[in-house]
Design an enzyme around this catalytic site. Structure first.
Site, short mmCIF file in Angstrom:
data_model
loop_
_atom_site.label_atom_id
_atom_site.label_comp_id
_atom_site.label_asym_id
_atom_site.label_seq_id
_atom_site.Cartn_x
_atom_site.Cartn_y
_atom_site.Cartn_z
CG HIS A 134 -5.89 -2.72 2.31
ND1 HIS A 134 -4.62 -2.34 2.01
CD2 HIS A 134 -5.98 -4.03 1.97
CE1 HIS A 134 -3.95 -3.35 1.49
NE2 HIS A 134 -4.77 -4.40 1.46
CB VAL A 170 0.82 5.34 -1.22
CG1 VAL A 170 -0.65 5.45 -0.87
CG2 VAL A 170 1.54 4.46 -0.21
#
Length: 471
Positions: A371, A427
């Site tokens: 990531h 997010v």
């Protein structure tokens, strides 16, 4: 078994709005099974007498002999029970579907004429009322073809619906293969019709019932009084009607047999239920073929993404990026058990998450390290994956002030130096302010706690990505 054929999902939490005609809150569908004269009997070339669904407790087949009492019970259904039901339903102006055993229909021309005059649908109930579980597909197919031919000869038209009843694991596939049926009913798995794919062909299924069914008068621990039957039907109706009022209209099937419910004491309970149903203005009482035609017009088959049927290369190509730069998770999931329940976002998420969870710590750490930093160098260089780019932009991380960018750089460095993997957060569950708050809070965790939290966030990200894909 790596591909599990049973569908344990169905419509899930959000069944479709049935949109029954005239805004009906429920479709109540009565089936009259006409089996009299089609049951096991040595006169019909069978090896033994019938032993199923009669008044004779503990009945057993009589090899090579006629069972006079059993035959006369079935004959009651044709001679008296049928006509009692015919009077009740025609007086109430409720058309029914007849599941007609072809050989039984052939031996009852007067009853067939009465069915047709009343506008009842005559669906096929097979050639004979016998057990098919041990029959070869070839023999079952031959009986199916013979049933259709005899049904057409007796009634003047081919049946549009099919229900074997005492079926085999091959029955649905064989009936769908025939291609001539608007619906099949050898399932009991839903309160609404649904489509299945059989070798690339869409087939409508209208589930039937074995519980709202008078057969329970002839089964152990079943109904012992007519009042129990009425109460059960009323409770089922009231439950489904309430769901319809709440915007989730359903279908209620009711199974009847001339030799069972046609007896006077039981028929009285059926009459009470018919009167109860007729007391509502927003109830539809169709034949099954009417439901089939309505469903085909209102809810035609829709092609959906079916991961459980995909080839390996296509599967990995489609799902290999759901967990960032980790196609091995899709490869592992493909090798696991997949079925219709996985042909949706939640199902595929479970399959992929299971592959991720059963991997060892080093493999999962590799996923975490795949990531990108939040608002880090890769984002600035526009080298994020398409998914990560959209996700970070959605939280406003592509429009930071210089001070915010410097803060993220410092936090990213401190976090990665401490834990050995980047800060990961879904997010889509946050805005910029809450992301910053979470960053400050989690940076003080210990590594094991943070590793578990990062893994949870990775799975959460994957769920959103699958939602996008299936949408």
């Amino acid at each position: 078994m790596s591909r599990y054929p049973r569908n344990m999902l169905g419509y899930g939490q959000t069944p479709p709005d049935a949109q029954w005609p005239n805004g009906a809150k429920i479709a109540v569908q009565f089936v009259v099974n006409y089996e009299e004269g089609g049951e096991n009997c040595t006169l019909h070339g069978d090896r033994a007498s019938e032993a199923f669904l009669s008044e004779i407790a503990g009945a057993a087949p009589w090899e090579g002999k006629r069972h006079w009492n059993m035959e006369s019970i079935y004959e009651y259904g044709a001679r008296a029970g049928f006509w009692r039901l015919h009077r009740m339903f025609t007086a109430a102006d409720i058309p029914v579907t007849v599941y007609g055993v072809a050989s039984a229909l052939a031996r009852s021309p007067s009853q067939v004429t009465a069915m047709q005059t009343a506008g009842w649908e005559i669906a096929s109930h097979g050639l004979k009322w016998i057990e098919y579980k041990d029959m070869s597909p070839e023999d079952e197919r031959a009986d199916m073809e013979a049933a259709i031919a005899l049904h057409t000869e007796v009634t003047g038209e081919a049946p549009r619906g099919w229900y074997t009843g005492r079926c085999s694991e091959n029955t649905i596939a064989l009936a769908a293969e025939n291609g001539g049926f608007a619906y099949l009913s050898d399932t009991y798995d839903d309160d609404l019709p649904y489509w299945i794919d059989v070798d690339g062909q869409d087939q409508l299924i209208i589930p039937y019932t074995l519980e709202a069914n008078d057969m329970n008068f002839a089964t152990q621990n079943g109904f012992t009084s007519p009042d129990q039957f009425f109460t059960y039907l009323k409770d089922a109706f009231d439950t489904l009607y309430a769901e319809g009022q709440a915007g989730s209209a359903k279908m209620m099937s009711i199974g009847l047999h001339c030799r069972l419910i046609g007896r006077p004491g039981r028929a009285a309970a059926l009459q009470r239920f018919i009167d109860y149903v007729k007391s509502f203005d927003d109830v539809w009482c169709p034949r099954r073929i009417d439901i089939a035609d309505h469903w085909a017009a209102t809810h035609p088959p829709v092609q959906i993404l079916r991961p459980s049927t995909m080839e390996r290369a296509a599967f990995v190509e489609m799902f290999g990026g759901i967990f960032e730069h980790s196609p091995w998770i899709a490869e592992d999931a493909f090798d696991g058990e997949l079925g219709p329940a996985h042909d949706c976002a939640l199902g595929m998420h479970n399959a992929l998450a299971r592959a991720f969870r059963r991997a060892d710590g080093d493999a999962r750490l590799g996923v975490l390290r795949a990531h990108p930093d939040l608002a880090g160098k890769l984002a600035a260089a526009k080298r994020l994956t398409e998914e990560s780019t959209a996700e970070q932009a959605g939280a406003g991380l592509d429009a930071l002030t210089d001070a915010e960018r410097a803060m993220f750089t410092e936090l990213n460095t401190t976090y990665t130096d401490k834990f050995g993997f980047p800060f990961i957060i879904c997010v889509r569950d946050h805005d910029k302010a809450s992301i910053i708050d979470a960053f400050h809070a989690r940076i003080n965790s210990d590594r094991d706690v943070e590793f578990r939290e990062a893994c949870k966030q990775v799975e959460r990200i994957a769920l959103y990505r699958l939602g996008d894909l299936f949408a």
